[in-house]
Design an enzyme around this catalytic site. Structure first.
Site, PDB file in Angstrom:
ATOM      1  N   HIS A  31      -6.882 -11.114  -0.234  1.00 13.25           N
ATOM      2  CA  HIS A  31      -6.176 -10.646   0.966  1.00 13.25           C
ATOM      3  C   HIS A  31      -6.923 -11.153   2.200  1.00 13.25           C
ATOM      4  CE1 HIS A  31      -3.774  -8.412   3.638  1.00 13.25           C
ATOM      5  NE2 HIS A  31      -3.885  -7.194   3.140  1.00 13.25           N
TER       6      HIS A  31
ATOM      7  N   GLN B  77      -4.249  -7.486  -5.595  1.00 18.05           N
ATOM      8  CA  GLN B  77      -4.680  -7.956  -4.270  1.00 18.05           C
ATOM      9  C   GLN B  77      -6.062  -7.382  -3.931  1.00 18.05           C
ATOM     10  OE1 GLN B  77      -2.805  -6.748  -0.529  1.00 18.05           O
ATOM     11  NE2 GLN B  77      -2.560  -8.910   0.010  1.00 18.05           N
TER      12      GLN B  77
ATOM     13  N   THR C 287       0.857  -1.191   0.000  1.00 18.37           N
ATOM     14  CA  THR C 287       0.000   0.000   0.000  1.00 18.37           C
ATOM     15  C   THR C 287       0.890   1.237   0.000  1.00 18.37           C
ATOM     16  OG1 THR C 287      -1.828  -1.100   1.091  1.00 18.37           O
ATOM     17  CG2 THR C 287      -1.638   1.275   1.470  1.00 18.37           C
TER      18      THR C 287
ATOM     19  N   ASN D 265      -3.132  -5.010  13.556  1.00 19.55           N
ATOM     20  CA  ASN D 265      -4.562  -4.682  13.595  1.00 19.55           C
ATOM     21  C   ASN D 265      -5.302  -5.469  14.677  1.00 19.55           C
ATOM     22  OD1 ASN D 265      -4.731  -2.616  11.675  1.00 19.55           O
ATOM     23  ND2 ASN D 265      -4.757  -4.089   9.973  1.00 19.55           N
TER      24      ASN D 265
ATOM     25  N   TYR E 118      -7.433  -7.767   8.320  1.00 19.36           N
ATOM     26  CA  TYR E 118      -8.535  -7.191   7.551  1.00 19.36           C
ATOM     27  C   TYR E 118      -9.731  -8.169   7.544  1.00 19.36           C
ATOM     28  CZ  TYR E 118      -5.049  -3.725   6.714  1.00 19.36           C
ATOM     29  OH  TYR E 118      -4.104  -2.755   6.932  1.00 19.36           O
TER      30      TYR E 118
ATOM     31  N   GLY F 186       9.059  -7.056   0.492  1.00 19.18           N
ATOM     32  CA  GLY F 186       8.287  -5.827   0.609  1.00 19.18           C
ATOM     33  C   GLY F 186       9.201  -4.618   0.593  1.00 19.18           C
TER      34      GLY F 186
ATOM     35  N   ASN G 181      -3.288  -9.979   7.784  1.00 15.42           N
ATOM     36  CA  ASN G 181      -3.025  -8.672   8.411  1.00 15.42           C
ATOM     37  C   ASN G 181      -4.222  -7.997   9.105  1.00 15.42           C
ATOM     38  OD1 ASN G 181      -0.548  -9.187   7.393  1.00 15.42           O
ATOM     39  ND2 ASN G 181      -0.597  -7.668   5.749  1.00 15.42           N
TER      40      ASN G 181
ATOM     41  N   ARG H 208      -3.639 -14.840   0.464  1.00 15.40           N
ATOM     42  CA  ARG H 208      -2.612 -14.432   1.440  1.00 15.40           C
ATOM     43  C   ARG H 208      -3.126 -14.602   2.871  1.00 15.40           C
ATOM     44  NH1 ARG H 208       1.326  -9.207   2.568  1.00 15.40           N
ATOM     45  NH2 ARG H 208       3.168 -10.392   2.012  1.00 15.40           N
TER      46      ARG H 208
HETATM   47  C1  LIG Z   1       4.589   0.323   3.094  1.00 13.85           C
HETATM   48  C2  LIG Z   1       3.989  -1.029   3.256  1.00 13.85           C
HETATM   49  C3  LIG Z   1       2.751  -1.307   2.715  1.00 13.85           C
HETATM   50  C4  LIG Z   1       2.191  -2.578   2.806  1.00 13.85           C
HETATM   51  N1  LIG Z   1       0.996  -2.851   2.199  1.00 13.85           N
HETATM   52  C5  LIG Z   1       0.511  -4.108   2.185  1.00 13.85           C
HETATM   53  C6  LIG Z   1      -0.635  -4.423   1.415  1.00 13.85           C
HETATM   54  O1  LIG Z   1      -1.220  -3.603   0.699  1.00 13.85           O
HETATM   55  N2  LIG Z   1      -1.093  -5.716   1.465  1.00 13.85           N
HETATM   56  C7  LIG Z   1      -0.476  -6.679   2.225  1.00 13.85           C
HETATM   57  O2  LIG Z   1      -0.930  -7.833   2.237  1.00 13.85           O
HETATM   58  N3  LIG Z   1       0.640  -6.400   2.922  1.00 13.85           N
HETATM   59  C8  LIG Z   1       1.152  -5.154   2.902  1.00 13.85           C
HETATM   60  N4  LIG Z   1       2.325  -4.888   3.559  1.00 13.85           N
HETATM   61  C9  LIG Z   1       3.087  -6.009   4.136  1.00 13.85           C
HETATM   62  C10 LIG Z   1       4.120  -6.499   3.103  1.00 13.85           C
HETATM   63  O3  LIG Z   1       3.483  -7.084   1.983  1.00 13.85           O
HETATM   64  C11 LIG Z   1       5.071  -7.538   3.737  1.00 13.85           C
HETATM   65  O4  LIG Z   1       4.332  -8.641   4.193  1.00 13.85           O
HETATM   66  C12 LIG Z   1       5.879  -6.936   4.879  1.00 13.85           C
HETATM   67  O5  LIG Z   1       6.444  -5.689   4.501  1.00 13.85           O
HETATM   68  C13 LIG Z   1       7.010  -7.887   5.320  1.00 13.85           C
HETATM   69  O6  LIG Z   1       7.898  -8.128   4.246  1.00 13.85           O
HETATM   70  P1  LIG Z   1       9.331  -7.376   4.130  1.00 13.85           P
HETATM   71  O7  LIG Z   1      10.039  -7.649   5.432  1.00 13.85           O
HETATM   72  O8  LIG Z   1      10.006  -8.029   2.960  1.00 13.85           O
HETATM   73  O9  LIG Z   1       9.067  -5.933   3.925  1.00 13.85           O
HETATM   74  C14 LIG Z   1       2.880  -3.603   3.504  1.00 13.85           C
HETATM   75  C15 LIG Z   1       4.122  -3.321   4.081  1.00 13.85           C
HETATM   76  C16 LIG Z   1       4.681  -2.062   3.955  1.00 13.85           C
HETATM   77  C17 LIG Z   1       6.043  -1.797   4.551  1.00 13.85           C
END
Ligand SMILES: Cc1cc2nc3c(=O)[nH]c(=O)nc-3n(C[C@H](O)[C@H](O)[C@H](O)COP(=O)(O)O)c2cc1C
Length: 358
Positions: free
Chosen positions: A173, A98, A26, A233, A178, A315, A176, A225
């Protein structure tokens, strides 16, 4: 032969050239909930990923809980996404969308004063991100069975719009904290009807949504996912290992493109998460598993070698390194992500991270 991040992988209907997945992220840069040209540029920059999972995108206005997030519930959004998918395809990439409903992680300010919805009338701890700043979460409206059926139809319609918009597939999705996660967990779901109580009942909505979305797309273009160890949350469950093993067992029957798991993150452990080991989840699921959460190249390669996952999603590394595939291949240094520009804003911290000079 050892499996590495650069070993191709069949994921449902697709042959991925590598096992690096861009995690859904996001970024809150879609004014009026409509994707922009800048977003097209951002995704094109990352088209060398084996698979891009585009950011969480609301399936209905009621599913929205953050400012400037894109939707997939009207014609203008479909047209805007269509442009993005065409550009990503022209750049040689593959892109899933997603599908998102935030449930209680919202605020009446998004809904003309009406309450956000949830399995039960239980407010999460914490604050909602509203257009006028942070405000405490409210007690949500507990969905009636009739309203639940209409949410399944919202998923079906949004899945159809995603197909019209030229995506290669969709990811449901259910992570997390939701809406779908809220139904799975007994901390947020205290219903006494056929959507609450037993594992079967708590998984019913996710499975109905999966059924509807796979009817639109075919199962080989749909992923799900899940975040079994997640506390984000205000998620809680009395026995997540049993819950998610059950859910994965049910998802086996669909022959999906993949299941995407979010590993326990530092924040989850700090919040006292009941960590569900990846080995337990791997055992419960027969198909392609994507893993995500704090992975670097070394840990990713180890996880693939051990057979605990088939692909790895990144991410924060994808936020800062549009050419992550080339950098991993060339053992290049990585750019550092700037947390101040994660959510909202302009091209700064979005499309201006430099590529590796090689
Ligand atoms: C800025 C940001 C936005 C994210 N938006 C989403 C999202 O839209 N949907 C989702 O399932 N996870 C979202 N996440 C979680 C990431 O998909 C991921 O699971 C998380 O960052 C851990 O992975 P990483 O350590 O490689 O960053 C977001 C994480 C970050 C940092």
């Amino acid at each position: 032969m050892t499996t590495t991040l650069f070993t191709p992988l069949t994921v449902g209907a697709y042959e991925l050239p590598n096992r690096l997945v861009m995690a859904p992220l996001t970024r809150m840069r879609a004014p009026d909930n409509i994707p922009t040209e800048l977003m097209a540029h951002y995704y094109v920059q990352r088209a060398s990923a084996g698979l891009i999972i585009a950011e969480a995108t609301q399936i209905t206005p009621l599913g929205r809980g953050y400012p400037n997030t894109p939707g997939i519930h009207n014609a203008a959004q479909v047209a805007a996404w269509k442009h993005i998918t065409a550009e990503v395809h022209a750049a040689g990439g593959r892109i899933f969308l997603q599908l998102w409903h935030v449930g209680r992680i919202s605020h009446p300010d998004y809904h003309n004063g009406k309450l956000p919805v949830a399995p039960s009338a239980i407010a999460p701890a914490g604050d909602a991100v509203t257009p006028t700043g942070m405000q405490p979460f409210v007690v949500p409206h507990a969905l009636t069975t009739h309203e639940i059926a209409s949410i399944v139809e919202d998923y079906r319609t949004a899945a159809t719009y995603a197909l019209m918009a030229g995506f290669d597939g969709v990811e449901i999705h259910s992570a997390n904290g939701y809406l779908l996660d809220q139904f799975l967990r007994d901390g947020s779901n205290q219903r006494t009807d056929e959507y609450g109580g037993s594992l079967e009942n708590r998984a019913r909505l996710l499975l109905a949504v999966t059924q509807a979305v796979t009817q639109v797309w075919g199962a080989d273009r749909v992923g799900v996912r899940l975040s079994p160890s997640g506390t984000f949350n205000d998620m809680q469950d009395s026995d997540p290992a049993t819950l998610f093993s059950y859910v994965l067992g049910q998802l086996n029957g669909f022959k999906l493109a993949y299941v995407h798991l979010v590993d326990a993150l530092e924040g989850d452990i700090r919040h006292g998460a009941k960590v569900v080991e990846l080995a337990v989840l791997r055992k419960a699921y027969d198909g392609v598993l994507i893993i995500c959460g704090g992975y670097d190249q070394q840990r990713a390669e180890l996880t693939l070698t051990e057979g605990l996952a088939d692909a790895v999603a990144f991410g924060q590394l994808y936020i800062a390194n549009p050419d992550l595939v080339a950098r991993f291949k060339g053992n290049a240094p990585l750019n550092t992500p700037d947390v101040n520009t994660f959510y909202g804003g302009s091209e700064v911290g979005y499309t201006d991270y430099p590529v590796w000079a090689g």
